[in-house]
Write an enzyme that holds these catalytic residues in place. Structure first.
Site, PDB file in Angstrom:
ATOM      1  N   ARG A   1       0.830  -1.220   0.000  1.00 23.53           N
ATOM      2  CA  ARG A   1       0.000   0.000   0.000  1.00 23.53           C
ATOM      3  C   ARG A   1       0.863   1.268   0.000  1.00 23.53           C
ATOM      4  NH1 ARG A   1      -3.865   2.333   4.554  1.00 23.53           N
ATOM      5  NH2 ARG A   1      -5.302   3.540   3.252  1.00 23.53           N
TER       6      ARG A   1
ATOM      7  N   HIS B   1       0.374   4.424  -2.482  1.00 20.22           N
ATOM      8  CA  HIS B   1       0.107   5.792  -2.012  1.00 20.22           C
ATOM      9  C   HIS B   1       1.233   6.738  -2.406  1.00 20.22           C
ATOM     10  CE1 HIS B   1      -3.487   5.622   0.868  1.00 20.22           C
ATOM     11  NE2 HIS B   1      -3.497   4.509   0.155  1.00 20.22           N
TER      12      HIS B   1
ATOM     13  N   ASN C   1      -3.809   9.016   4.649  1.00 21.08           N
ATOM     14  CA  ASN C   1      -2.560   8.315   4.935  1.00 21.08           C
ATOM     15  C   ASN C   1      -2.377   7.986   6.414  1.00 21.08           C
ATOM     16  OD1 ASN C   1      -1.804   8.182   2.300  1.00 21.08           O
ATOM     17  ND2 ASN C   1      -0.527  10.026   2.343  1.00 21.08           N
TER      18      ASN C   1
ATOM     19  N   HIS D   1      -6.190  -5.715  -2.677  1.00 17.54           N
ATOM     20  CA  HIS D   1      -6.965  -5.912  -1.448  1.00 17.54           C
ATOM     21  C   HIS D   1      -7.169  -7.394  -1.124  1.00 17.54           C
ATOM     22  CE1 HIS D   1      -8.724  -1.544  -1.690  1.00 17.54           C
ATOM     23  NE2 HIS D   1      -7.442  -1.579  -1.396  1.00 17.54           N
TER      24      HIS D   1
HETATM   25  C1  HEM Z   1      -9.219   1.638  -6.156  1.00 14.55           C
HETATM   26  C2  HEM Z   1      -9.080   2.541  -5.218  1.00 14.55           C
HETATM   27  C3  HEM Z   1      -8.636   2.218  -3.830  1.00 14.55           C
HETATM   28  C4  HEM Z   1      -9.222   2.642  -2.686  1.00 14.55           C
HETATM   29  C5  HEM Z   1     -10.467   3.552  -2.551  1.00 14.55           C
HETATM   30  C6  HEM Z   1      -8.477   2.077  -1.585  1.00 14.55           C
HETATM   31  C7  HEM Z   1      -8.758   2.290  -0.260  1.00 14.55           C
HETATM   32  C8  HEM Z   1      -8.197   1.581   0.795  1.00 14.55           C
HETATM   33  C9  HEM Z   1      -8.615   1.673   2.170  1.00 14.55           C
HETATM   34  C10 HEM Z   1      -9.695   2.592   2.697  1.00 14.55           C
HETATM   35  C11 HEM Z   1      -7.892   0.786   2.877  1.00 14.55           C
HETATM   36  C12 HEM Z   1      -8.014   0.463   4.366  1.00 14.55           C
HETATM   37  C13 HEM Z   1      -7.318   1.489   5.225  1.00 14.55           C
HETATM   38  C14 HEM Z   1      -7.621   1.246   6.685  1.00 14.55           C
HETATM   39  O1  HEM Z   1      -8.803   1.294   7.053  1.00 14.55           O
HETATM   40  O2  HEM Z   1      -6.681   1.000   7.452  1.00 14.55           O
HETATM   41  C15 HEM Z   1      -6.987   0.139   1.966  1.00 14.55           C
HETATM   42  C16 HEM Z   1      -6.085  -0.828   2.311  1.00 14.55           C
HETATM   43  C17 HEM Z   1      -5.173  -1.365   1.449  1.00 14.55           C
HETATM   44  N1  HEM Z   1      -4.988  -1.001   0.137  1.00 14.55           N
HETATM   45 FE1  HEM Z   1      -6.248   0.116  -0.991  1.00 14.55          FE
HETATM   46  N2  HEM Z   1      -7.457   1.337  -2.078  1.00 14.55           N
HETATM   47  C18 HEM Z   1      -7.491   1.398  -3.447  1.00 14.55           C
HETATM   48  C19 HEM Z   1      -6.586   0.826  -4.316  1.00 14.55           C
HETATM   49  C20 HEM Z   1      -5.450   0.157  -3.924  1.00 14.55           C
HETATM   50  C21 HEM Z   1      -4.348  -0.199  -4.785  1.00 14.55           C
HETATM   51  C22 HEM Z   1      -4.251   0.190  -6.268  1.00 14.55           C
HETATM   52  C23 HEM Z   1      -3.444  -0.867  -4.013  1.00 14.55           C
HETATM   53  C24 HEM Z   1      -2.096  -1.435  -4.389  1.00 14.55           C
HETATM   54  C25 HEM Z   1      -1.682  -1.682  -5.605  1.00 14.55           C
HETATM   55  C26 HEM Z   1      -3.986  -0.965  -2.683  1.00 14.55           C
HETATM   56  C27 HEM Z   1      -3.422  -1.649  -1.636  1.00 14.55           C
HETATM   57  C28 HEM Z   1      -3.972  -1.749  -0.360  1.00 14.55           C
HETATM   58  C29 HEM Z   1      -3.508  -2.676   0.652  1.00 14.55           C
HETATM   59  C30 HEM Z   1      -2.437  -3.748   0.454  1.00 14.55           C
HETATM   60  C31 HEM Z   1      -4.245  -2.416   1.803  1.00 14.55           C
HETATM   61  C32 HEM Z   1      -4.109  -3.100   3.174  1.00 14.55           C
HETATM   62  C33 HEM Z   1      -3.120  -2.307   4.004  1.00 14.55           C
HETATM   63  C34 HEM Z   1      -2.803  -2.884   5.370  1.00 14.55           C
HETATM   64  O3  HEM Z   1      -3.365  -3.916   5.761  1.00 14.55           O
HETATM   65  O4  HEM Z   1      -1.981  -2.252   6.061  1.00 14.55           O
HETATM   66  N3  HEM Z   1      -5.176  -0.309  -2.656  1.00 14.55           N
HETATM   67  N4  HEM Z   1      -7.191   0.638   0.707  1.00 14.55           N
END
Ligand code: HEM
Length: 329
Positions: free
Chosen positions: A66, A70, A98, A195
């Site tokens: 992530r 970002h 973030n 995800h």
């Molecule tokens: C399509 C639009 C996207 C949105 C709206 C989005 C939004 C989010 C949100 C809200 C979270 C959870 C944050 C939390 O509550 O702690 C999250 C987690 C995550 N996102 Fe996305 N995301 C998107 C695309 C992506 C992309 C393109 C990637 C990587 C290529 C990605 C990788 C991740 C990962 C791996 C997590 C888990 C992080 C953790 O467990 O620490 N996301 N994302």
């Protein structure tokens, strides 16, 4: 140990293949084998340290993936996400979207090792790209050669974080935000599957369970799944540290199970569920969910990560090579 060696061997093989394919990779300004002369052990050091980090804290694999995303979406892949705020100017890492980023210490630790081996040579932006790839490999996902040569930015502003996809945006908004970064609808379907790893806080999906303070389930969310989520997320204002798996039951393995969940109405975030609302992304989800598609998805993920990793890169004499990732030199 044997498994680690095998994984490293496959990375090394991918890297030499990439070198053979030439240093003039498809991305402008960055290329394969970039540190061959100046820091030949760079990728090995990053993989070894990332393996240690993920073994000790498996949840960090998702967080590292992530971080790279970002970084790339805001001001390009220039490690601006790692910079600390300065007096009066909040940096990206202190912007609302973030606040839940993790893994900064892990990146700093690997950077210190790189600085010992090859001072002022490997950029923090390249380090993020490598750690993201290695995190996927360590989660049983695909490997891919990472084009390198990004340089680090000297500025970071929380104000720029509006470039990230909004939490509650619908599919049309997501497509637009991705397009603004040179990523197409297929990239959206593919990269959303990141995800398959990781967890989200209640605040990231409460809108799908409540209307104001009253329970109200987003009609695209499967009812029983929603009931289970409400137990982890007891109210829209819940600010506890409790987190829910984004790919329930498989959140530490990089696989196509994410698509099966999304196809069944178990996509956790609004953006995950939204994939079903567009013919291209919906078709991709259904095909991947049907199984026997893992090889294609893995190849697609490699391709889309390479595109994402090339967004707005600084090269040549631009920017700098930071010696500490959280501070400009
Ligand atoms: C399509 C639009 C996207 C949105 C709206 C989005 C939004 C989010 C949100 C809200 C979270 C959870 C944050 C939390 O509550 O702690 C999250 C987690 C995550 N996102 Fe996305 N995301 C998107 C695309 C992506 C992309 C393109 C990637 C990587 C290529 C990605 C990788 C991740 C990962 C791996 C997590 C888990 C992080 C953790 O467990 O620490 N996301 N994302």
């Amino acid at each position: 140990m044997a498994a680690e060696r095998m994984q490293w061997l496959s990375l090394a093989l991918a890297a030499s293949l990439a070198t053979l394919l030439s240093a003039s990779a498809s991305q402008p300004g960055i290329g394969f084998g970039y540190y061959k002369e100046t820091c030949p052990a760079a990728e090995q050091i990053v993989f070894r340290e990332t393996t240690r980090i993920v073994r000790a804290s498996p949840d960090l694999a998702a967080s590292l993936l992530r971080l790279h995303y970002h970084d790339c979406f805001v001001q390009g892949c220039d490690a601006s996400v790692l910079l600390d705020s300065t007096d009066g100017t909040p940096a990206e890492k202190d912007a609302k979207p973030n606040e839940s980023l993790r893994g900064f210490d892990a990146v700093a630790r690997v950077k210190d090792k790189l600085e010992k081996a090859c001072p002022a040579t490997v950029s923090c932006a390249d380090l993020l790209a490598l750690m993201a790839r290695d995190a996927v490999v360590l989660s049983k996902g695909p490997s891919w050669p990472v084009a390198l040569g990004r340089r680090d930015g000297r500025t970071s502003s929380a104000d720029n974080c509006g470039e990230l996809p909004p939490l509650y945006g619908n599919i049309t908004v997501m497509i637009e935000v991705f397009a603004a970064k040179g990523l197409d609808v297929k990239d959206l379907a593919v990269l959303s599957a990141a995800h398959t790893l990781g967890k989200a806080h209640c605040s990231s999906f409460a809108d799908r369970l409540y209307n104001g303070s009253a329970p109200s389930t987003d009609p695209t969310l499967e009812r029983r799944y929603a009931d289970r989520l409400r137990m982890r997320c007891p109210g829209p204002g819940d600010s506890s540290a409790a987190m829910s798996e984004m790919d329930a039951g498989s959140c530490s393995t990089f696989d196509t199970s994410y698509y099966r969940q999304v196809a069944r109405g178990r996509g956790l975030l609004r953006s995950d569920a939204g994939l079903m609302e567009h013919p291209v992304t919906g078709a991709y989800v259904r095909r991947a969910a049907a199984g026997k598609y893992e090889g294609h998805f893995f190849q697609d993920f490699r391709d889309s990560m390479a595109k994402m990793g090339a967004i707005g890169v600084l090269t040549g004499n631009q920017g700098e090579i930071r010696t500490k990732c959280n501070l400009v030199n």
